[in-house]
Design a protein around this motif. Sequence first.
Motif, PDB file in Angstrom:
ATOM      1  N   SER A 124       0.848  -1.210   0.000  1.00 26.57           N
ATOM      2  CA  SER A 124       0.000   0.000   0.000  1.00 26.57           C
ATOM      3  C   SER A 124       0.877   1.251   0.000  1.00 26.57           C
ATOM      4  O   SER A 124       0.541   2.249  -0.644  1.00 26.57           O
ATOM      5  N   LEU A 125       1.989   1.198   0.742  1.00 21.16           N
ATOM      6  CA  LEU A 125       2.853   2.378   0.792  1.00 21.16           C
ATOM      7  C   LEU A 125       3.470   2.654  -0.573  1.00 21.16           C
ATOM      8  O   LEU A 125       3.564   3.808  -0.999  1.00 21.16           O
ATOM      9  N   GLU A 126       3.882   1.594  -1.277  1.00 24.20           N
ATOM     10  CA  GLU A 126       4.452   1.795  -2.621  1.00 24.20           C
ATOM     11  C   GLU A 126       3.405   2.419  -3.541  1.00 24.20           C
ATOM     12  O   GLU A 126       3.713   3.286  -4.355  1.00 24.20           O
ATOM     13  N   ALA A 127       2.150   1.978  -3.370  1.00 24.46           N
ATOM     14  CA  ALA A 127       1.078   2.546  -4.204  1.00 24.46           C
ATOM     15  C   ALA A 127       0.847   4.021  -3.862  1.00 24.46           C
ATOM     16  O   ALA A 127       0.477   4.818  -4.721  1.00 24.46           O
ATOM     17  N   LEU A 128       1.089   4.373  -2.592  1.00 26.22           N
ATOM     18  CA  LEU A 128       0.864   5.761  -2.162  1.00 26.22           C
ATOM     19  C   LEU A 128       2.015   6.702  -2.534  1.00 26.22           C
ATOM     20  O   LEU A 128       1.840   7.913  -2.589  1.00 26.22           O
ATOM     21  N   ARG A 129       3.185   6.127  -2.765  1.00 23.97           N
ATOM     22  CA  ARG A 129       4.394   6.951  -2.931  1.00 23.97           C
ATOM     23  C   ARG A 129       4.252   8.057  -3.982  1.00 23.97           C
ATOM     24  O   ARG A 129       4.596   9.222  -3.698  1.00 23.97           O
ATOM     25  N   LEU A 363      11.424   3.890  20.507  1.00 25.00           N
ATOM     26  CA  LEU A 363      10.054   3.427  20.742  1.00 25.00           C
ATOM     27  C   LEU A 363       9.068   4.511  20.327  1.00 25.00           C
ATOM     28  O   LEU A 363       7.953   4.580  20.849  1.00 25.00           O
ATOM     29  N   ALA A 364       9.488   5.352  19.375  1.00 24.35           N
ATOM     30  CA  ALA A 364       8.669   6.530  19.034  1.00 24.35           C
ATOM     31  C   ALA A 364       7.270   6.152  18.558  1.00 24.35           C
ATOM     32  O   ALA A 364       6.343   6.950  18.681  1.00 24.35           O
ATOM     33  N   PHE A 365       7.112   4.965  17.983  1.00 24.39           N
ATOM     34  CA  PHE A 365       5.780   4.536  17.538  1.00 24.39           C
ATOM     35  C   PHE A 365       5.132   3.573  18.536  1.00 24.39           C
ATOM     36  O   PHE A 365       4.161   2.879  18.214  1.00 24.39           O
ATOM     37  N   GLY A 366       5.658   3.504  19.748  1.00 21.80           N
ATOM     38  CA  GLY A 366       5.107   2.602  20.750  1.00 21.80           C
ATOM     39  C   GLY A 366       5.564   1.170  20.493  1.00 21.80           C
ATOM     40  O   GLY A 366       6.625   0.928  19.921  1.00 21.80           O
ATOM     41  N   GLY A 367       4.737   0.220  20.914  1.00 23.27           N
ATOM     42  CA  GLY A 367       5.082  -1.193  20.739  1.00 23.27           C
ATOM     43  C   GLY A 367       3.912  -2.040  21.185  1.00 23.27           C
ATOM     44  O   GLY A 367       3.003  -1.557  21.859  1.00 23.27           O
ATOM     45  N   GLY A 376       4.052   3.627   9.040  1.00 23.55           N
ATOM     46  CA  GLY A 376       4.538   3.519   7.658  1.00 23.55           C
ATOM     47  C   GLY A 376       4.283   4.788   6.878  1.00 23.55           C
ATOM     48  O   GLY A 376       5.143   5.260   6.121  1.00 23.55           O
ATOM     49  N   LEU A 377       3.115   5.368   7.070  1.00 23.82           N
ATOM     50  CA  LEU A 377       2.773   6.595   6.349  1.00 23.82           C
ATOM     51  C   LEU A 377       3.677   7.746   6.810  1.00 23.82           C
ATOM     52  O   LEU A 377       4.204   8.508   5.982  1.00 23.82           O
ATOM     53  N   ALA A 378       3.873   7.872   8.134  1.00 29.18           N
ATOM     54  CA  ALA A 378       4.719   8.953   8.659  1.00 29.18           C
ATOM     55  C   ALA A 378       6.143   8.819   8.128  1.00 29.18           C
ATOM     56  O   ALA A 378       6.769   9.803   7.720  1.00 29.18           O
ATOM     57  N   ARG A 379       6.647   7.591   8.104  1.00 30.54           N
ATOM     58  CA  ARG A 379       8.005   7.374   7.594  1.00 30.54           C
ATOM     59  C   ARG A 379       8.098   7.733   6.112  1.00 30.54           C
ATOM     60  O   ARG A 379       9.042   8.380   5.660  1.00 30.54           O
TER      61      ARG A 379
END
Length: 421
Positions: A124-129, A363-367, A376-379
């Motif tokens: 999905s991320l590749e499709a969004l790029r 741990l910026a995105f928690g766990g 993934g979107l933020a990155r």
Amino acid sequence: MNAVGHHSGTSTVSRRAIIPLLRRLRSAEGTANPRPVWAALHELGDIVPAPWGGYFVVGFDACDEVLRGRKWQSTDFAWQQRQGNPERWSDLATREMTRTLPRLNAPAHTCQRRAVGTPFDRASLEALRPMIAALVSSLLDALEAEIKAEGHADFMRIVGEQLPALSVGEWIGIDRADHAHLLDFTHRQVYAQELLPTRSQLAISEQATLEMREFFTTLIRERRARPGDDALTRWIAHFDALCEDRATADRTLYDLTMFVTIASLETSAVLLGNTVHLATSDPARAAWLAAHPEHIASTVEETLRWDAPISINSRVASEDLVLAGVPIPRDTTVHVMYGAAAHDPRRNPEPDTFDPLRRGGHLAFGGGLHYCLGAGLARLEAQELLGQVLKRFPTLRAVTPPVFDDTRLVFRRLVSLDVQI
Ligand code: HEM
């Protein structure tokens, strides 16, 4: 996301020891650079007693254990009811936030999380790029135009705040004309998620919550009437089929859509501003990165380690537990300090050196179960933005130090970043 309750516990460090450090963390100096305070916290131990009871968790491994452990739960309505201070949780904004994903435990959490699925997996991320790349490019056009006209421009106002709103807006289907309002109430609503909000902060949050309700309930009503090709249309179909009545479906849809949207805005904006600032503040680093774009992804990770956009998050012991050697009675709250954890020298040696090649832990995105849905979107946004900035403006630099909001302890907000090219 955060909660302060009434508890007891034992540790060799006094409950008052952390007070001056918390004050420093919330000062202008501390929000601009929290690292000396984090170092002082590590001197006090892996977990540090909080003045009101409970503990701050500072050590990386202890934070990781809390986030991943099933016996550490979110501070939900049931936990609030067991506290001796119902007035602390009774305001509208706090009640509204307690209904959202990070504050739910199973089975309500599982139900909402399943409905969203994994929208930002690799494919999905590749499709969004391409869409994200086009958004970045048009925002950098606007930045360039203002710098050419004025000599400098606020990166946060023109790019940092807009890109997350545009991305999440495309995904959920939110009109661009509404983005300014969306950003505005998100900034005001966030106080209800602070550790110890004041009465006046809660009043600000309450007004923002009313605006948020109006906005998202209208959005859901209109989307149901006119479905589109977007995430909200799919969630409506899902919950209409799942829920026994329309009112329950609407309430769940509101909780989900509202939270997913607001969770993506300030957090991503801080990451975007910090990434560009940290990568370009040293001309040699900027030139090296421009020549080695293969290190852009690890620069974004190091930025997340350096300054986690959410600093603190709370969990509660669901039974008597032991953390870092300290007995934690059932129902005790612990405040996980994401930023401090990533500066634990045992996990990341020389933590105050910004090193894009470090491959350190954060741990910026928690766990665990509540791991950030939009990581993934933020990155992707940060990587695409940095790549284009380095190519297009090789000499972009901050004119003055970035300005952070010093009225918060939990949610970092980068208010402005004045740049020239
Ligand atoms: C740099 C940007 C971001 C950071 C640092 C961040 C950080 C976090 C953290 C630390 C949590 C865990 C909360 C907990 O354990 O209770 C979380 C949860 C969440 N985030 Fe993010 N986030 C970011 C961007 C986003 C974006 C872009 C979205 C949506 C597109 C998003 C949606 C969510 C949601 C829905 C949750 C709740 C997950 C759950 O409780 O199951 N976040 N985020």
